[in-house]
Design an enzyme around this catalytic site. Structure first.
Site, PDB file in Angstrom:
ATOM      1  N   HIS A  29      21.771 -22.790 -18.680  1.00  0.00           N
ATOM      2  CA  HIS A  29      22.746 -23.150 -17.642  1.00  0.00           C
ATOM      3  C   HIS A  29      23.468 -24.466 -17.912  1.00  0.00           C
ATOM      4  O   HIS A  29      24.021 -25.067 -16.993  1.00  0.00           O
ATOM      5  CB  HIS A  29      22.048 -23.201 -16.269  1.00  0.00           C
ATOM      6  CG  HIS A  29      21.547 -21.864 -15.813  1.00  0.00           C
ATOM      7  ND1 HIS A  29      20.676 -21.701 -14.755  1.00  0.00           N
ATOM      8  CD2 HIS A  29      21.796 -20.612 -16.275  1.00  0.00           C
ATOM      9  CE1 HIS A  29      20.421 -20.409 -14.597  1.00  0.00           C
ATOM     10  NE2 HIS A  29      21.069 -19.728 -15.505  1.00  0.00           N
TER      11      HIS A  29
ATOM     12  N   SER B 284      11.799 -19.260  -9.591  1.00  0.00           N
ATOM     13  CA  SER B 284      11.600 -18.211  -8.596  1.00  0.00           C
ATOM     14  C   SER B 284      11.981 -16.841  -9.161  1.00  0.00           C
ATOM     15  O   SER B 284      11.862 -15.836  -8.479  1.00  0.00           O
ATOM     16  CB  SER B 284      12.408 -18.516  -7.338  1.00  0.00           C
ATOM     17  OG  SER B 284      13.763 -18.639  -7.668  1.00  0.00           O
TER      18      SER B 284
ATOM     19  N   ASN C   9       3.154 -21.095 -11.121  1.00  0.00           N
ATOM     20  CA  ASN C   9       4.008 -21.426  -9.976  1.00  0.00           C
ATOM     21  C   ASN C   9       3.098 -21.535  -8.742  1.00  0.00           C
ATOM     22  O   ASN C   9       2.234 -20.683  -8.553  1.00  0.00           O
ATOM     23  CB  ASN C   9       5.041 -20.288  -9.773  1.00  0.00           C
ATOM     24  CG  ASN C   9       6.184 -20.681  -8.859  1.00  0.00           C
ATOM     25  OD1 ASN C   9       5.970 -21.261  -7.790  1.00  0.00           O
ATOM     26  ND2 ASN C   9       7.402 -20.355  -9.260  1.00  0.00           N
TER      27      ASN C   9
HETATM   28  P1  NAD Z   1      14.187 -21.804  -9.014  1.00  0.00           P
HETATM   29  O1  NAD Z   1      14.812 -20.543  -8.604  1.00  0.00           O
HETATM   30  O2  NAD Z   1      13.874 -21.996 -10.439  1.00  0.00           O
HETATM   31  O3  NAD Z   1      12.907 -22.056  -7.962  1.00  0.00           O
HETATM   32  C1  NAD Z   1      12.012 -23.140  -8.034  1.00  0.00           C
HETATM   33  C2  NAD Z   1      10.595 -22.586  -8.217  1.00  0.00           C
HETATM   34  O4  NAD Z   1       9.746 -23.652  -8.603  1.00  0.00           O
HETATM   35  C3  NAD Z   1       9.988 -21.970  -6.950  1.00  0.00           C
HETATM   36  O5  NAD Z   1       9.483 -20.684  -7.249  1.00  0.00           O
HETATM   37  C4  NAD Z   1       8.845 -22.941  -6.599  1.00  0.00           C
HETATM   38  O6  NAD Z   1       7.741 -22.279  -6.031  1.00  0.00           O
HETATM   39  C5  NAD Z   1       8.501 -23.498  -7.960  1.00  0.00           C
HETATM   40  N1  NAD Z   1       7.858 -24.806  -7.974  1.00  0.00           N
HETATM   41  C6  NAD Z   1       8.011 -25.854  -7.143  1.00  0.00           C
HETATM   42  N2  NAD Z   1       7.269 -26.899  -7.539  1.00  0.00           N
HETATM   43  C7  NAD Z   1       6.620 -26.513  -8.682  1.00  0.00           C
HETATM   44  C8  NAD Z   1       5.707 -27.151  -9.579  1.00  0.00           C
HETATM   45  N3  NAD Z   1       5.307 -28.402  -9.402  1.00  0.00           N
HETATM   46  N4  NAD Z   1       5.242 -26.437 -10.638  1.00  0.00           N
HETATM   47  C9  NAD Z   1       5.640 -25.162 -10.829  1.00  0.00           C
HETATM   48  N5  NAD Z   1       6.508 -24.508 -10.018  1.00  0.00           N
HETATM   49  C10 NAD Z   1       6.991 -25.180  -8.955  1.00  0.00           C
HETATM   50  O7  NAD Z   1      15.029 -23.007  -8.785  1.00  0.00           O
HETATM   51  P2  NAD Z   1      16.098 -23.250  -7.691  1.00  0.00           P
HETATM   52  O8  NAD Z   1      15.765 -24.579  -7.177  1.00  0.00           O
HETATM   53  O9  NAD Z   1      16.168 -22.097  -6.774  1.00  0.00           O
HETATM   54  O10 NAD Z   1      17.427 -23.308  -8.584  1.00  0.00           O
HETATM   55  C11 NAD Z   1      18.276 -22.249  -8.971  1.00  0.00           C
HETATM   56  C12 NAD Z   1      19.097 -22.697 -10.198  1.00  0.00           C
HETATM   57  O11 NAD Z   1      19.445 -24.082 -10.143  1.00  0.00           O
HETATM   58  C13 NAD Z   1      18.306 -22.545 -11.472  1.00  0.00           C
HETATM   59  O12 NAD Z   1      19.169 -22.380 -12.545  1.00  0.00           O
HETATM   60  C14 NAD Z   1      17.651 -23.906 -11.565  1.00  0.00           C
HETATM   61  O13 NAD Z   1      17.053 -24.191 -12.774  1.00  0.00           O
HETATM   62  C15 NAD Z   1      18.831 -24.807 -11.202  1.00  0.00           C
HETATM   63  N6  NAD Z   1      18.312 -26.128 -10.780  1.00  0.00           N
HETATM   64  C16 NAD Z   1      18.000 -27.000 -11.797  1.00  0.00           C
HETATM   65  C17 NAD Z   1      17.416 -28.202 -11.507  1.00  0.00           C
HETATM   66  C18 NAD Z   1      17.059 -29.104 -12.670  1.00  0.00           C
HETATM   67  O14 NAD Z   1      17.740 -29.094 -13.693  1.00  0.00           O
HETATM   68  N7  NAD Z   1      15.978 -29.853 -12.558  1.00  0.00           N
HETATM   69  C19 NAD Z   1      17.141 -28.567 -10.176  1.00  0.00           C
HETATM   70  C20 NAD Z   1      17.508 -27.673  -9.137  1.00  0.00           C
HETATM   71  C21 NAD Z   1      18.076 -26.435  -9.484  1.00  0.00           C
END
Ligand code: NAD
Length: 248
Positions: free
Chosen positions: A126, A194, A218
């Protein structure tokens, strides 16, 4: 609810699978960086910004309507990413790679933390908030951390964040590279995602179809949970270092 002994059994099983593996791959999502202080979109302060959901800001239409507003949001994301440090989960993957000849990190994250930890050849599905791309000439530059918004390219056209927005195609070649890595893998691990955002989520199906041992880490169950050979209810920053210790 997993007990401590369930977790330790999962550590043992995953470590033994990784020891036997000639090739392995992981797919990480926002949860991987949660312990670095970067909120996921499903929870935390990023879930809403000025009462708007990320799904309404991170789109081509939102940028066409109000590029300054979209850039303001991305500048905050960039600031958060710049302030963050990789967590023990990111470093554990670096040590996995030392023992497995063909190890690929595929990420949906845009924060650059896998590379900052020392992972090489990370496939960023992404994009990366640290980069900006010209909507006119296509040239790529570091995303500006200060100055007037929206920024412009030397050619005069608008710069946009070099990330994939909702409804957009992935950059050329990245999905193919990710699929290749998944098809080669004996072990595929889904970390902190997720598993709802396609096409990335399709990599889980692909891993299964090619006979990889598929594991998930997760704290919550996901749509992928029922299809995994091993699903661990734990934080990646806590679980992965335990596996790394067994591999060392
Ligand atoms: P996502 O769909 O990847 O969901 C987050 C997941 O992480 C959930 O299932 C939750 O249960 C799990 N989670 C929370 N804390 C955790 C931990 N400590 N260890 C393991 N799992 C854990 O992400 P989203 O927030 O729905 O984002 C959707 C899109 O936006 C994706 O492409 C995502 O990567 C991007 N995004 C990226 C970042 C980043 O670059 N850090 C941050 C927010 C969103």
């Amino acid at each position: 609810m997993m007990t401590q002994s369930d977790i330790l059994a999962a550590v043992t099983l995953l470590a033994s699978k990784l020891k036997e593996a000639r090739a392995a791959a992981v797919l990480s999502g926002a949860g991987m960086s949660a312990e670095s202080g970067i909120p996921t979109f499903r929870s935390g302060p990023d879930a809403l910004w000025h009462n708007i959901r990320p799904e309404e800001i991170a789109t081509p239409l939102a940028f066409a309507r109000d590029p300054r507003f979209v850039w303001q949001w991305y500048r905050e994301r960039l600031q958060t990413a710049c302030d963050a440090k990789p967590n023990p989960g990111h470093y554990a993957l670096v040590s996995f790679a030392r023992g497995i000849p063909d190890f690929t990190v595929i990420t949906q994250n845009v924060d650059g933390l896998h590379t900052a930890a020392g992972s090489r050849g990370v496939i960023e599905l992404h994009g990366n908030v640290g980069r900006a791309r010209c909507v006119g000439c296509g040239s790529v530059a570091p995303a500006p951390t200060h100055g007037a918004l929206p920024p412009r390219c030397e050619c005069g056209a608008l710069l946009r964040p070099d990330v994939v927005w909702f409804g957009e195609f992935l950059p050329d070649g990245v999905m193919e590279a990710a699929s290749d890595a998944v098809r080669r893998s004996d072990v595929f691990i889904v970390l902190g995602t997720s598993a709802q955002v396609y096409p990335a989520a399709g990599l889980v199906d692909e891993a299964q179809a090619t006979g990889s041992f598929v594991a998930e880490v997760n704290p919550e169950t996901t749509p992928a949970t029922d299809f995994c050979d091993l699903s661990v209810r734990a934080k990646t920053g806590e679980f992965l270092p335990l596996v790394a210790q067994r591999l060392a």
